[in-house]
Design a protein around this motif. Structure first.
Motif, PDB file in Angstrom:
ATOM      1  N   MET A 270       0.811  -1.160   0.022  1.00 50.44           N
ATOM      2  CA  MET A 270      -0.060  -0.066  -0.008  1.00 50.44           C
ATOM      3  C   MET A 270       0.903   1.383  -0.147  1.00 50.44           C
ATOM      4  N   GLN A 271       1.848   1.407   0.870  1.00 53.55           N
ATOM      5  CA  GLN A 271       2.886   2.332   0.837  1.00 53.55           C
ATOM      6  C   GLN A 271       3.386   2.617  -0.639  1.00 53.55           C
ATOM      7  N   ARG A 272       3.635   1.467  -1.376  1.00 60.10           N
ATOM      8  CA  ARG A 272       4.350   1.621  -2.801  1.00 60.10           C
ATOM      9  C   ARG A 272       3.248   2.278  -3.472  1.00 60.10           C
ATOM     10  N   LEU A 273       2.060   1.876  -3.486  1.00 60.65           N
ATOM     11  CA  LEU A 273       1.146   2.466  -4.344  1.00 60.65           C
ATOM     12  C   LEU A 273       0.916   3.937  -4.074  1.00 60.65           C
ATOM     13  N   ARG A 274       0.982   4.334  -2.725  1.00 60.61           N
ATOM     14  CA  ARG A 274       0.865   5.709  -2.610  1.00 60.61           C
ATOM     15  C   ARG A 274       1.946   6.692  -3.134  1.00 60.61           C
ATOM     16  N   THR A 275       3.066   6.067  -3.547  1.00 61.86           N
ATOM     17  CA  THR A 275       4.479   6.944  -4.209  1.00 61.86           C
ATOM     18  C   THR A 275       3.911   7.001  -5.579  1.00 61.86           C
ATOM     19  N   LEU A 276       2.851   6.671  -6.164  1.00 61.33           N
ATOM     20  CA  LEU A 276       2.767   6.945  -7.682  1.00 61.33           C
ATOM     21  C   LEU A 276       1.793   8.170  -7.740  1.00 61.33           C
ATOM     22  N   GLN A 277       1.598   8.840  -6.565  1.00 61.60           N
ATOM     23  CA  GLN A 277       1.182  10.268  -6.599  1.00 61.60           C
ATOM     24  C   GLN A 277      -0.142  10.358  -7.486  1.00 61.60           C
ATOM     25  N   VAL A 278      -1.095   9.184  -7.266  1.00 60.05           N
ATOM     26  CA  VAL A 278      -2.431   9.099  -7.696  1.00 60.05           C
ATOM     27  C   VAL A 278      -3.137   8.648  -6.408  1.00 60.05           C
ATOM     28  N   PRO A 279      -4.612   9.211  -6.043  1.00 56.37           N
ATOM     29  CA  PRO A 279      -5.166   9.129  -5.048  1.00 56.37           C
ATOM     30  C   PRO A 279      -5.619   7.396  -5.009  1.00 56.37           C
ATOM     31  N   VAL A 280      -5.340   7.022  -3.709  1.00 60.55           N
ATOM     32  CA  VAL A 280      -5.729   5.413  -3.674  1.00 60.55           C
ATOM     33  C   VAL A 280      -6.979   5.301  -2.882  1.00 60.55           C
ATOM     34  N   MET A 281      -7.864   4.526  -3.201  1.00 59.68           N
ATOM     35  CA  MET A 281      -9.205   4.055  -2.707  1.00 59.68           C
ATOM     36  C   MET A 281      -8.851   2.504  -2.437  1.00 59.68           C
ATOM     37  N   ASN A 282      -8.959   2.052  -0.997  1.00 59.15           N
ATOM     38  CA  ASN A 282      -8.735   0.970  -0.667  1.00 59.15           C
ATOM     39  C   ASN A 282      -9.969   0.272  -0.268  1.00 59.15           C
ATOM     40  N   LEU A 283     -10.884  -0.471  -1.177  1.00 57.31           N
ATOM     41  CA  LEU A 283     -11.881  -1.259  -0.983  1.00 57.31           C
ATOM     42  C   LEU A 283     -11.795  -2.177  -0.071  1.00 57.31           C
ATOM     43  N   ALA A 284     -10.784  -2.939  -0.162  1.00 51.26           N
ATOM     44  CA  ALA A 284     -10.414  -3.817   0.713  1.00 51.26           C
ATOM     45  C   ALA A 284     -10.315  -3.680   2.217  1.00 51.26           C
ATOM     46  N   SER A 285     -10.170  -2.344   2.589  1.00 52.23           N
ATOM     47  CA  SER A 285     -10.417  -2.199   4.105  1.00 52.23           C
ATOM     48  C   SER A 285     -11.553  -2.086   4.677  1.00 52.23           C
ATOM     49  N   THR A 286     -12.661  -2.191   3.742  1.00 51.20           N
ATOM     50  CA  THR A 286     -14.172  -2.511   4.173  1.00 51.20           C
ATOM     51  C   THR A 286     -14.258  -3.737   5.183  1.00 51.20           C
ATOM     52  N   VAL A 287     -14.613  -3.334   6.459  1.00 51.96           N
ATOM     53  CA  VAL A 287     -14.769  -4.630   7.350  1.00 51.96           C
ATOM     54  C   VAL A 287     -16.303  -4.585   8.049  1.00 51.96           C
ATOM     55  N   VAL A 288     -16.665  -5.798   8.417  1.00 53.35           N
ATOM     56  CA  VAL A 288     -17.784  -6.118   9.167  1.00 53.35           C
ATOM     57  C   VAL A 288     -17.584  -6.135  10.541  1.00 53.35           C
ATOM     58  N   ASP A 289     -18.347  -5.402  11.379  1.00 54.01           N
ATOM     59  CA  ASP A 289     -18.342  -5.269  12.817  1.00 54.01           C
ATOM     60  C   ASP A 289     -19.555  -6.079  13.315  1.00 54.01           C
ATOM     61  N   LEU A 290     -19.546  -7.507  13.685  1.00 56.10           N
ATOM     62  CA  LEU A 290     -20.533  -8.135  14.082  1.00 56.10           C
ATOM     63  C   LEU A 290     -20.997  -7.872  15.471  1.00 56.10           C
ATOM     64  N   GLN A 291     -22.204  -7.639  15.650  1.00 50.89           N
ATOM     65  CA  GLN A 291     -22.876  -7.213  16.735  1.00 50.89           C
ATOM     66  C   GLN A 291     -23.399  -8.557  17.782  1.00 50.89           C
ATOM     67  N   TRP A 292     -22.294  -8.713  18.419  1.00 45.87           N
ATOM     68  CA  TRP A 292     -22.223 -10.117  19.235  1.00 45.87           C
ATOM     69  C   TRP A 292     -23.260 -10.308  20.433  1.00 45.87           C
ATOM     70  N   ASP A 293     -24.008  -9.069  20.787  1.00 41.23           N
ATOM     71  CA  ASP A 293     -25.161  -8.908  21.779  1.00 41.23           C
ATOM     72  C   ASP A 293     -26.356  -9.730  20.964  1.00 41.23           C
ATOM     73  N   ALA A 294     -26.452  -9.227  19.855  1.00 34.71           N
ATOM     74  CA  ALA A 294     -27.793  -9.687  19.031  1.00 34.71           C
ATOM     75  C   ALA A 294     -27.687 -11.270  18.534  1.00 34.71           C
ATOM     76  N   ILE A 295     -26.326 -11.517  18.059  1.00 35.25           N
ATOM     77  CA  ILE A 295     -26.113 -12.842  17.598  1.00 35.25           C
ATOM     78  C   ILE A 295     -26.179 -13.989  18.724  1.00 35.25           C
ATOM     79  N   LEU A 296     -25.860 -13.512  20.055  1.00 28.60           N
ATOM     80  CA  LEU A 296     -25.540 -14.323  21.022  1.00 28.60           C
ATOM     81  C   LEU A 296     -27.099 -14.468  21.516  1.00 28.60           C
TER      82      LEU A 296
END
Length: 265
Positions: free
Chosen positions: A209-235
């Motif tokens: 990712m650091q190498r990508l940012r050296t190319l001087q083009v805006p980087v959008m990291n879609l893979a940084s999307t995460v799911v926060d499971l709500q364990w109160d409801a699940i349990l």
């Protein structure tokens, strides 16, 4: 009380006196469970025991069972076996298929993984919706395409770019970060195409990712999307199944009250 030592931990065999309880369960949780979730599961198990007479044993930090452990599980008096985390889920699904006398509840916490088909009536699999990244980012990507802002895609072979986002005729705008010489190829493509964005679709290590940012083009990291499971409801939902001696078999996604999607670039 007999016990089985494995990976530095024991699996105690449930005391016969506890078999008078409404249900008996074995909880198996993945390695590297967050401290907060570890504490929450411990508190929940104690609450189930004290308030609902549900006997339990817990095997934390477990990705797979050893042969002797498997034999103990097969012979044990567990009504339900609850498995948390994608590693033990994928490793123990075949074992669950061979034990129809027990009820299995699998809670997968991975994003982007293919979801196994579940046909057995004694197995319940909860999972993150497939295609979640695409559904969460579709509006943003299409907005870039409609306005003519070119995207240079970075992904890996295991994470193909959705065809709606990058038709086959635009394959020259896709770089596979698991191929030899990928960064040099990307440098050439960026220089040739002059994209408005570099967009990562597969998980990329921090150094890349650091190498990508050296190319001087805006980087959008879609893979940084995460799911926060709500364990109160699940349990809570699991507790209701245990108390009512029911199971919701098959494969189904977490409900909207059971997960939150967190997006960042």
């Amino acid at each position: 009380m007999m016990s089985l030592a494995a990976c530095g931990r024991n699996i105690p065999v449930i005391d016969p006196a506890l078999l008078e309880s409404k249900s008996s369960i074995l909880m198996i949780t993945r390695p590297h469970l967050p401290d907060a979730l570890y504490a929450q599961i411990g508190q929940t198990l104690n609450s189930w025991r004290d308030q609902h007479h549900i006997a339990y044993e817990w095997l934390p930090g477990t990705a797979a069972l050893q042969e002797e452990q498997t034999a103990k599980v097969r012979a044990g008096a567990y009504d339900y076996i609850i498995v948390v985390g994608t590693e033990p889920v994928r490793n123990l699904l075949p074992l669950a298929s061979s034990m129809p006398e027990k009820r299995w509840i699998f809670l997968d916490d991975a994003m982007g993984a293919a979801v196994p088909a579940i046909t057995e009536k004694h197995i319940s699999l909860r999972h993150v919706p497939e295609g979640l990244i695409q559904s969460e980012w579709d509006e943003w990507v299409r907005q870039q395409l409609v306005t003519g802002r070119m995207i240079e895609w970075v992904t890996t072979a295991a994470y193909p770019i959705p065809a709606d986002w990058a038709p086959s005729e635009e394959a020259e705008c896709i770089t596979l970060a698991d191929a030899n010489g990928w960064f040099q190829q990307l440098q050439f493509q960026v220089k040739s195409h002059g994209p408005a964005w570099i967009v990562t679709y597969a998980p990329i290590d921090s150094a890349s990712m650091q190498r990508l940012r050296t190319l001087q083009v805006p980087v959008m990291n879609l893979a940084s999307t995460v799911v926060d499971l709500q364990w109160d409801a699940i349990l809570k939902d699991i507790r209701e199944q245990l108390v009512s001696h029911t199971l919701k078999p098959g494969s189904r996604v977490y409900q909207t009250n059971e997960m939150k999607v967190i997006k960042s670039s």
